[in-house]
Motif scaffolding. Structure first.
Motif, PDB file in Angstrom:
ATOM      1  N   UNK A 118       0.837  -1.207   0.000  1.00 27.62           N
ATOM      2  CA  UNK A 118       0.000   0.000   0.000  1.00 27.62           C
ATOM      3  C   UNK A 118       0.869   1.254   0.000  1.00 27.62           C
ATOM      4  N   UNK A 119       1.928   1.197   0.781  1.00 26.44           N
ATOM      5  CA  UNK A 119       2.858   2.322   0.865  1.00 26.44           C
ATOM      6  C   UNK A 119       3.463   2.613  -0.505  1.00 26.44           C
ATOM      7  N   UNK A 120       3.863   1.562  -1.224  1.00 27.86           N
ATOM      8  CA  UNK A 120       4.451   1.735  -2.552  1.00 27.86           C
ATOM      9  C   UNK A 120       3.420   2.241  -3.555  1.00 27.86           C
ATOM     10  N   UNK A 121       2.193   1.724  -3.482  1.00 24.99           N
ATOM     11  CA  UNK A 121       1.146   2.155  -4.415  1.00 24.99           C
ATOM     12  C   UNK A 121       0.839   3.639  -4.253  1.00 24.99           C
ATOM     13  N   UNK A 122       0.774   4.089  -2.995  1.00 27.62           N
ATOM     14  CA  UNK A 122       0.508   5.511  -2.742  1.00 27.62           C
ATOM     15  C   UNK A 122       1.649   6.376  -3.259  1.00 27.62           C
ATOM     16  N   UNK A 123       2.879   5.914  -3.063  1.00 28.08           N
ATOM     17  CA  UNK A 123       4.032   6.669  -3.554  1.00 28.08           C
ATOM     18  C   UNK A 123       3.973   6.818  -5.068  1.00 28.08           C
ATOM     19  N   UNK A 124       3.684   5.722  -5.756  1.00 27.57           N
ATOM     20  CA  UNK A 124       3.604   5.756  -7.227  1.00 27.57           C
ATOM     21  C   UNK A 124       2.507   6.710  -7.695  1.00 27.57           C
ATOM     22  N   UNK A 125       1.340   6.638  -7.063  1.00 36.09           N
ATOM     23  CA  UNK A 125       0.230   7.506  -7.458  1.00 36.09           C
ATOM     24  C   UNK A 125       0.530   8.974  -7.154  1.00 36.09           C
ATOM     25  N   UNK A 126       1.227   9.236  -6.047  1.00 33.24           N
ATOM     26  CA  UNK A 126       1.558  10.624  -5.707  1.00 33.24           C
ATOM     27  C   UNK A 126       2.570  11.211  -6.692  1.00 33.24           C
ATOM     28  N   UNK A 127       3.527  10.386  -7.103  1.00 36.44           N
ATOM     29  CA  UNK A 127       4.486  10.849  -8.112  1.00 36.44           C
ATOM     30  C   UNK A 127       3.762  11.113  -9.430  1.00 36.44           C
ATOM     31  N   UNK A 128       2.872  10.180  -9.813  1.00 39.63           N
ATOM     32  CA  UNK A 128       2.099  10.359 -11.045  1.00 39.63           C
ATOM     33  C   UNK A 128       1.223  11.602 -10.959  1.00 39.63           C
ATOM     34  N   UNK A 129       0.644  11.842  -9.790  1.00 39.27           N
ATOM     35  CA  UNK A 129      -0.189  13.025  -9.590  1.00 39.27           C
ATOM     36  C   UNK A 129       0.625  14.301  -9.745  1.00 39.27           C
ATOM     37  N   UNK A 130       1.814  14.301  -9.164  1.00 41.50           N
ATOM     38  CA  UNK A 130       2.688  15.478  -9.264  1.00 41.50           C
ATOM     39  C   UNK A 130       3.054  15.767 -10.717  1.00 41.50           C
ATOM     40  N   UNK A 131       3.425  14.721 -11.455  1.00 41.01           N
ATOM     41  CA  UNK A 131       3.830  14.902 -12.845  1.00 41.01           C
ATOM     42  C   UNK A 131       2.655  15.349 -13.714  1.00 41.01           C
ATOM     43  N   UNK A 132       1.474  14.748 -13.479  1.00 40.06           N
ATOM     44  CA  UNK A 132       0.292  15.122 -14.267  1.00 40.06           C
ATOM     45  C   UNK A 132      -0.131  16.556 -13.993  1.00 40.06           C
ATOM     46  N   UNK A 133      -0.048  16.967 -12.719  1.00 38.49           N
ATOM     47  CA  UNK A 133      -0.413  18.339 -12.374  1.00 38.49           C
ATOM     48  C   UNK A 133       0.582  19.324 -12.988  1.00 38.49           C
ATOM     49  N   UNK A 134       1.837  18.956 -12.949  1.00 35.16           N
ATOM     50  CA  UNK A 134       2.878  19.835 -13.484  1.00 35.16           C
ATOM     51  C   UNK A 134       2.722  20.034 -14.989  1.00 35.16           C
ATOM     52  N   UNK A 135       2.343  18.950 -15.686  1.00 34.78           N
ATOM     53  CA  UNK A 135       2.193  19.025 -17.143  1.00 34.78           C
ATOM     54  C   UNK A 135       0.776  19.392 -17.562  1.00 34.78           C
ATOM     55  N   UNK A 136      -0.090  19.609 -16.552  1.00 33.46           N
ATOM     56  CA  UNK A 136      -1.496  19.964 -16.800  1.00 33.46           C
ATOM     57  C   UNK A 136      -2.181  18.942 -17.721  1.00 33.46           C
TER      58      UNK A 136
END
Length: 200
Positions: free
Chosen positions: A74-92
Motif C-alpha cells: 500500500x505504501x508503494x502504491x501511494x508513492x507511485x500515485x503521488x508521483x504520477x499526480x505530481x507529474x500530471x499536475x505539473x504538465x497539466x
C-alpha cells in the motif's frame, strides 16, 4: 525506506517466507516506522514474529507477515500515485483528475476496512479514520477541481464523473462526522458528550 524485500518475495509462499526471515533480520536498521507499527524496537518485532513460527503457530506467523506485506505494498502504491499526480499536475494533463480520484478511493477503502496494517494488525482509531477521511476528501476535491480547469490545460478529456466525486465527498464528510460522534473525550472536571465538550 527500502521495501525491496517485499517486492522480491511472496507472502503466500511459506517456503519463501522461511528463507526471507534472515534477510529481514539483516535489514532491521532501516527505518520501517511507516510499515511496522506500535513497537519501536524492530529487533523485538522480528523476534515476536519469529516466536510464532517456533511455537508452531504457522497461521499467526503468516498473518503477521501478511500485515507487513500489505502495509508495504500500500505504501508503494501511494508513492507511485503521488508521483504520477505530481507529474500530471505539473504538465497539466487530463490524468491528474483520475489519479486524484484513485488516491481518494484508496484512502476511503482503507477507512472502510477499519484495519491498520503492519505489525501488529490493529483496528483504526477514530482519529486515524478521520485523518484518512480528510485525505480522501481532499483528493476527491482535487479531482473535481480538475474538471473545471482552464480550456488551455488539456484536462477537458478527464474521465472523472462529477456527481460520483461529489457523492464520495459527501461520504467522507459523513465518516468524519461519525468519528467525532463516536469519540468520548474525558475531562478532569466534567465528562460530557463530545459535542458539548466543544462548547466548554
Amino acid at each position: 525506506l527500502d521495501l525491496r524485500i517485499y517486492v522480491t518475495n511472496r507472502w503466500s509462499n511459506l517456503d519463501m517466507l522461511e528463507s526471507m526471515e534472515p534477510e529481514f533480520g539483516e535489514t532491521l536498521n532501516i527505518d520501517d516506522t511507516g510499515i511496522v507499527q506500535e513497537l519501536n524496537d524492530e529487533k523485538e518485532i522480528w523476534h515476536r514474529i519469529r516466536s510464532k513460527y517456533d511455537m508452531g503457530k504457522l497461521a499467526d506467523w503468516q498473518q503477521a507477515w501478511g500485515g507487513l506485506f500489505v502495509s508495504a505494498l500500500l505504501h508503494m502504491a501511494k508513492k507511485c500515485l503521488r508521483v504520477a499526480s505530481f507529474l500530471a499536475e505539473r504538465k497539466k494533463e487530463n490524468m491528474y483528475g483520475e489519479i486524484s480520484e484513485s488516491l481518494g478511493t484508496m484512502f476511503y477503502m482503507e477507512l472502510m476496512g477499519s484495519e491498520s496494517y503492519g505489525y501488529p494488525l490493529c483496528v483504526l482509531a477514530n482519529r486515524s479514520k478521520r485523518e484518512k477521511a480528510k485525505l480522501a476528501l481532499s483528493y476527491f476535491e482535487r479531482a473535481i477541481s480538475s474538471t473545471s480547469a482552464p480550456e488551455d490545460s488539456n484536462q477537458d478529456d478527464s474521465n472523472v464523473v462529477l456527481w460520483e466525486a461529489q457523492f464520495m465527498i459527501g461520504k467522507c464528510q459523513e465518516k468524519i462526522a461519525k468519528t467525532l460522534q463516536n469519540e468520548a473525550w474525558e475531562s478532569s472536571v466534567v465528562s460530557l458528550p463530545l459535542t458539548q465538550l466543544y462548547k466548554i
